[in-house]
Scaffold this motif. Structure first.
Motif, PDB file in Angstrom:
ATOM      1  N   ALA A  33       5.500  -0.158 -10.215  1.00 31.99           N
ATOM      2  CA  ALA A  33       4.731   0.595 -11.558  1.00 31.99           C
ATOM      3  C   ALA A  33       4.173   2.045 -10.821  1.00 31.99           C
ATOM      4  CB  ALA A  33       3.832   0.161 -11.943  1.00 31.99           C
ATOM      5  N   HIS A  34       3.826   1.118  -9.671  1.00 34.44           N
ATOM      6  CA  HIS A  34       2.393   3.005  -9.396  1.00 34.44           C
ATOM      7  C   HIS A  34       4.279   3.822  -8.555  1.00 34.44           C
ATOM      8  CE1 HIS A  34       0.813   5.420  -6.736  1.00 34.44           C
ATOM      9  NE2 HIS A  34       0.723   5.491  -6.131  1.00 34.44           N
ATOM     10  N   PHE A  35       5.242   3.710  -8.055  1.00 34.49           N
ATOM     11  CA  PHE A  35       6.168   4.646  -7.960  1.00 34.49           C
ATOM     12  C   PHE A  35       6.938   5.442  -8.766  1.00 34.49           C
ATOM     13  CE2 PHE A  35      10.514   4.628  -7.616  1.00 34.49           C
ATOM     14  CZ  PHE A  35      11.489   5.721  -6.933  1.00 34.49           C
TER      15      PHE A  35
ATOM     16  N   GLU B 214       5.371   5.708 -11.585  1.00 31.73           N
ATOM     17  CA  GLU B 214       4.570   6.232 -12.234  1.00 31.73           C
ATOM     18  C   GLU B 214       4.178   7.944 -11.641  1.00 31.73           C
ATOM     19  OE1 GLU B 214       0.354   5.381 -13.169  1.00 31.73           O
ATOM     20  OE2 GLU B 214       1.354   3.536 -14.300  1.00 31.73           O
ATOM     21  N   THR B 215       4.457   7.955 -10.923  1.00 26.76           N
ATOM     22  CA  THR B 215       4.038   9.098  -9.376  1.00 26.76           C
ATOM     23  C   THR B 215       5.379   9.546  -8.862  1.00 26.76           C
ATOM     24  OG1 THR B 215       3.618   7.090  -7.759  1.00 26.76           O
ATOM     25  CG2 THR B 215       1.995   8.219  -8.766  1.00 26.76           C
ATOM     26  N   ALA B 216       6.254   8.548  -8.051  1.00 31.25           N
ATOM     27  CA  ALA B 216       7.310   9.013  -7.172  1.00 31.25           C
ATOM     28  C   ALA B 216       6.411   9.150  -6.162  1.00 31.25           C
ATOM     29  CB  ALA B 216       8.137   9.854  -7.809  1.00 31.25           C
ATOM     30  N   HIS B 217       5.299   8.216  -5.037  1.00 30.42           N
ATOM     31  CA  HIS B 217       5.476   8.242  -4.332  1.00 30.42           C
ATOM     32  C   HIS B 217       6.292   6.867  -3.411  1.00 30.42           C
ATOM     33  CE1 HIS B 217       0.858   9.680  -5.396  1.00 30.42           C
ATOM     34  NE2 HIS B 217       1.764  10.287  -5.268  1.00 30.42           N
ATOM     35  N   PRO B 218       7.071   7.495  -2.390  1.00 31.22           N
ATOM     36  CA  PRO B 218       8.248   7.090  -2.313  1.00 31.22           C
ATOM     37  C   PRO B 218       7.731   5.622  -1.171  1.00 31.22           C
ATOM     38  CG  PRO B 218       8.445   9.028  -0.776  1.00 31.22           C
ATOM     39  CD  PRO B 218       7.358   9.476  -1.842  1.00 31.22           C
TER      40      PRO B 218
ATOM     41  N   MET C 158       0.997  -1.126  -0.202  1.00 26.99           N
ATOM     42  CA  MET C 158       0.384  -0.445   0.595  1.00 26.99           C
ATOM     43  C   MET C 158       1.185   1.140   0.062  1.00 26.99           C
ATOM     44  SD  MET C 158      -2.895   0.456   3.331  1.00 26.99           S
ATOM     45  CE  MET C 158      -2.865   2.378   3.359  1.00 26.99           C
ATOM     46  N   CYS C 159       0.324   2.037  -0.973  1.00 21.41           N
ATOM     47  CA  CYS C 159       1.192   3.059  -0.741  1.00 21.41           C
ATOM     48  C   CYS C 159       0.858   4.096   0.103  1.00 21.41           C
ATOM     49  CB  CYS C 159       1.070   4.130  -2.206  1.00 21.41           C
ATOM     50  SG  CYS C 159       1.834   5.672  -2.490  1.00 21.41           S
ATOM     51  N   GLN C 160       1.780   4.614   1.283  1.00 25.50           N
ATOM     52  CA  GLN C 160       1.923   5.505   2.751  1.00 25.50           C
ATOM     53  C   GLN C 160       1.571   7.252   1.857  1.00 25.50           C
ATOM     54  OE1 GLN C 160       1.009   4.095   5.115  1.00 25.50           O
ATOM     55  NE2 GLN C 160       1.051   2.774   3.526  1.00 25.50           N
ATOM     56  N   THR C 161       1.846   7.453   0.322  1.00 21.75           N
ATOM     57  CA  THR C 161       0.921   8.595  -0.012  1.00 21.75           C
ATOM     58  C   THR C 161      -0.525   8.820  -0.360  1.00 21.75           C
ATOM     59  OG1 THR C 161       3.717   8.570  -0.472  1.00 21.75           O
ATOM     60  CG2 THR C 161       2.171  10.434  -1.701  1.00 21.75           C
ATOM     61  N   CYS C 162      -0.814   7.665  -1.598  1.00 21.91           N
ATOM     62  CA  CYS C 162      -2.067   8.132  -1.755  1.00 21.91           C
ATOM     63  C   CYS C 162      -2.612   7.156  -0.809  1.00 21.91           C
ATOM     64  CB  CYS C 162      -2.128   8.616  -3.628  1.00 21.91           C
ATOM     65  SG  CYS C 162      -1.355   7.355  -4.367  1.00 21.91           S
ATOM     66  N   GLY C 163      -2.695   6.272  -0.812  1.00 19.65           N
ATOM     67  CA  GLY C 163      -3.221   4.836  -0.652  1.00 19.65           C
ATOM     68  C   GLY C 163      -3.335   3.766  -1.298  1.00 19.65           C
ATOM     69  N   HIS C 164      -2.846   3.802  -2.789  1.00 23.47           N
ATOM     70  CA  HIS C 164      -3.035   2.935  -3.819  1.00 23.47           C
ATOM     71  C   HIS C 164      -2.662   1.811  -3.247  1.00 23.47           C
ATOM     72  CE1 HIS C 164      -0.775   0.879  -7.198  1.00 23.47           C
ATOM     73  NE2 HIS C 164      -1.734   1.443  -8.141  1.00 23.47           N
ATOM     74  N   VAL C 165      -3.017   0.917  -3.007  1.00 22.51           N
ATOM     75  CA  VAL C 165      -3.124  -0.494  -3.601  1.00 22.51           C
ATOM     76  C   VAL C 165      -2.739  -1.426  -4.493  1.00 22.51           C
ATOM     77  CG1 VAL C 165      -3.920  -2.609  -2.239  1.00 22.51           C
ATOM     78  CG2 VAL C 165      -5.009  -0.829  -1.928  1.00 22.51           C
TER      79      VAL C 165
HETATM   80 ZN   LIG Z   1       0.984   6.635  -4.321  1.00 26.00          ZN
END
Ligand SMILES: [Zn+2]
Ligand SMILES: [Zn+2]
Ligand SMILES: [Zn+2]
Length: 97
Positions: free
Chosen positions: A56-58, A60-64, A36-43
């Motif tokens: 892939a989400h990282f 795309e978004t650079a959410h670390p 789970m992304c801790q920036t936006c909650g993307h699972v």
């Molecule tokens: Zn995210």
């Protein structure tokens, strides 16, 4: 590689976006483990899954920061620092079906 993750101070509590990998659910894919992304909650699904949506989400978004979305697993992972760690006092991973 850093000794400590400097991104932890930037995260806010987030709610998971889905009970499963939201990208796999969209395309009918399958996953092994969930992150789970801790920036936006993307699972998204882990790197052992065919589609590796968490990574892939990282890209795309650079959410670390992600954390495990598996019951009983408390570890976090920072893609930027390439560091795994646990966060004292953080809520345990939410269980899901
Ligand atoms: Zn995210
Ligand atoms: Zn970091
Ligand atoms: Zn996936």
């Amino acid at each position: 590689m850093a000794d400590t993750c400097t991104h932890l101070t930037e995260v806010e509590p987030v709610s998971p976006s889905s009970d499963g990998c939201e990208d796999c659910l969209r395309i009918g894919g399958q996953w092994v483990h969930l992150r789970m992304c801790q920036t936006c909650g993307h699972v998204g699904c882990c790197d052992n899954s065919p589609n590796r949506h968490a990574t892939a989400h990282f890209h795309e978004t650079a959410h670390p920061l992600i954390r495990s979305f598996e019951p009983g697993e408390d570890w976090w992972w920072c893609y930027v620092d390439e560091l795994a760690f646990e966060v004292p006092g953080a809520a345990p991973a939410l269980s899901h079906p």
